[in-house]
Design a protein around this motif. Structure first.
Motif, PDB file in Angstrom:
ATOM      1  N   UNK A  24       7.189  -1.739  12.101  1.00 20.79           N
ATOM      2  CA  UNK A  24       7.975  -3.060  11.895  1.00 20.79           C
ATOM      3  C   UNK A  24       8.215  -3.847  10.759  1.00 20.79           C
ATOM      4  N   UNK A  25       7.510  -4.280  10.311  1.00 16.91           N
ATOM      5  CA  UNK A  25       7.178  -5.281   9.097  1.00 16.91           C
ATOM      6  C   UNK A  25       7.715  -3.854   8.327  1.00 16.91           C
ATOM      7  N   UNK A  26       7.389  -2.542   7.442  1.00 11.56           N
ATOM      8  CA  UNK A  26       7.469  -1.660   6.771  1.00 11.56           C
ATOM      9  C   UNK A  26       9.035  -1.536   6.917  1.00 11.56           C
ATOM     10  N   UNK A  44       8.383 -14.098   7.063  1.00 11.16           N
ATOM     11  CA  UNK A  44       9.417 -12.974   7.576  1.00 11.16           C
ATOM     12  C   UNK A  44       9.481 -13.222   9.775  1.00 11.16           C
ATOM     13  N   UNK A  45       7.980 -12.344  10.248  1.00 13.94           N
ATOM     14  CA  UNK A  45       7.634 -12.363  11.251  1.00 13.94           C
ATOM     15  C   UNK A  45       5.392 -12.244  11.135  1.00 13.94           C
ATOM     16  N   UNK A  46       5.250 -11.445  12.434  1.00  9.07           N
ATOM     17  CA  UNK A  46       3.778 -11.798  11.925  1.00  9.07           C
ATOM     18  C   UNK A  46       3.116  -9.734  12.625  1.00  9.07           C
ATOM     19  N   UNK A  47       2.535  -9.480  11.647  1.00  5.46           N
ATOM     20  CA  UNK A  47       2.262  -7.934  12.178  1.00  5.46           C
ATOM     21  C   UNK A  47       0.780  -7.937  13.632  1.00  5.46           C
ATOM     22  N   UNK A  48       0.836  -8.975  12.689  1.00  7.04           N
ATOM     23  CA  UNK A  48      -0.313  -9.660  14.229  1.00  7.04           C
ATOM     24  C   UNK A  48      -0.942 -10.587  13.989  1.00  7.04           C
ATOM     25  N   UNK A  51      -3.601 -13.369  12.205  1.00  6.61           N
ATOM     26  CA  UNK A  51      -4.161 -13.703  10.924  1.00  6.61           C
ATOM     27  C   UNK A  51      -3.217 -12.255   9.941  1.00  6.61           C
ATOM     28  N   UNK A  52      -2.062 -11.651  10.812  1.00  6.96           N
ATOM     29  CA  UNK A  52      -1.553 -10.511   9.811  1.00  6.96           C
ATOM     30  C   UNK A  52      -0.043 -11.325   9.693  1.00  6.96           C
ATOM     31  N   UNK A  53       0.266 -11.564   8.256  1.00  5.39           N
ATOM     32  CA  UNK A  53       1.573 -11.649   8.628  1.00  5.39           C
ATOM     33  C   UNK A  53       2.290 -10.868   7.720  1.00  5.39           C
ATOM     34  N   UNK A  54       3.614 -10.927   7.896  1.00  4.75           N
ATOM     35  CA  UNK A  54       4.255 -10.359   7.597  1.00  4.75           C
ATOM     36  C   UNK A  54       6.000 -10.550   6.812  1.00  4.75           C
ATOM     37  N   UNK A  55       5.561 -10.225   5.649  1.00  4.42           N
ATOM     38  CA  UNK A  55       5.927 -11.270   4.416  1.00  4.42           C
ATOM     39  C   UNK A  55       6.987 -10.698   3.752  1.00  4.42           C
ATOM     40  N   UNK A  56       8.314 -11.100   3.902  1.00  2.00           N
ATOM     41  CA  UNK A  56       9.583 -10.383   2.518  1.00  2.00           C
ATOM     42  C   UNK A  56       9.854 -11.145   1.388  1.00  2.00           C
TER      43      UNK A  56
END
Length: 65
Positions: A24-26, A44-48, A51-56
């Motif tokens: 979803x992040x990609x 932007x959101x969390x991948x997990x 701990x693991x962030x979704x950065x834009x």
């Protein structure tokens, strides 16, 4: 004992409601990063979560013609 810890961590990551996953992040133009986003990016959101962030990127990418 170590296997039980890994299983617990995996289950806790799956059950979190705000985790969208790396696909979803990609697809949204973001990158999954551990810890924090780099300069020029925002969360932007969390991948997990947590701990693991979704950065834009803050600014949209420009293409040269």
């Amino acid at each position: 004992m170590g296997i039980l810890v890994l299983v617990f961590m995996f289950i806790s990551l799956i059950q979190h409601g705000d985790a969208h996953g790396p696909d979803s992040c990609n697809q949204g133009g973001g990158l999954c990063r551990v810890g924090s986003c780099v300069s020029g990016e925002y969360l932007a959101q969390y991948c997990f979560e947590p701990v693991i962030l979704c950065c834009k990127n803050l600014s949209p990418a420009t293409t040269e013609s």
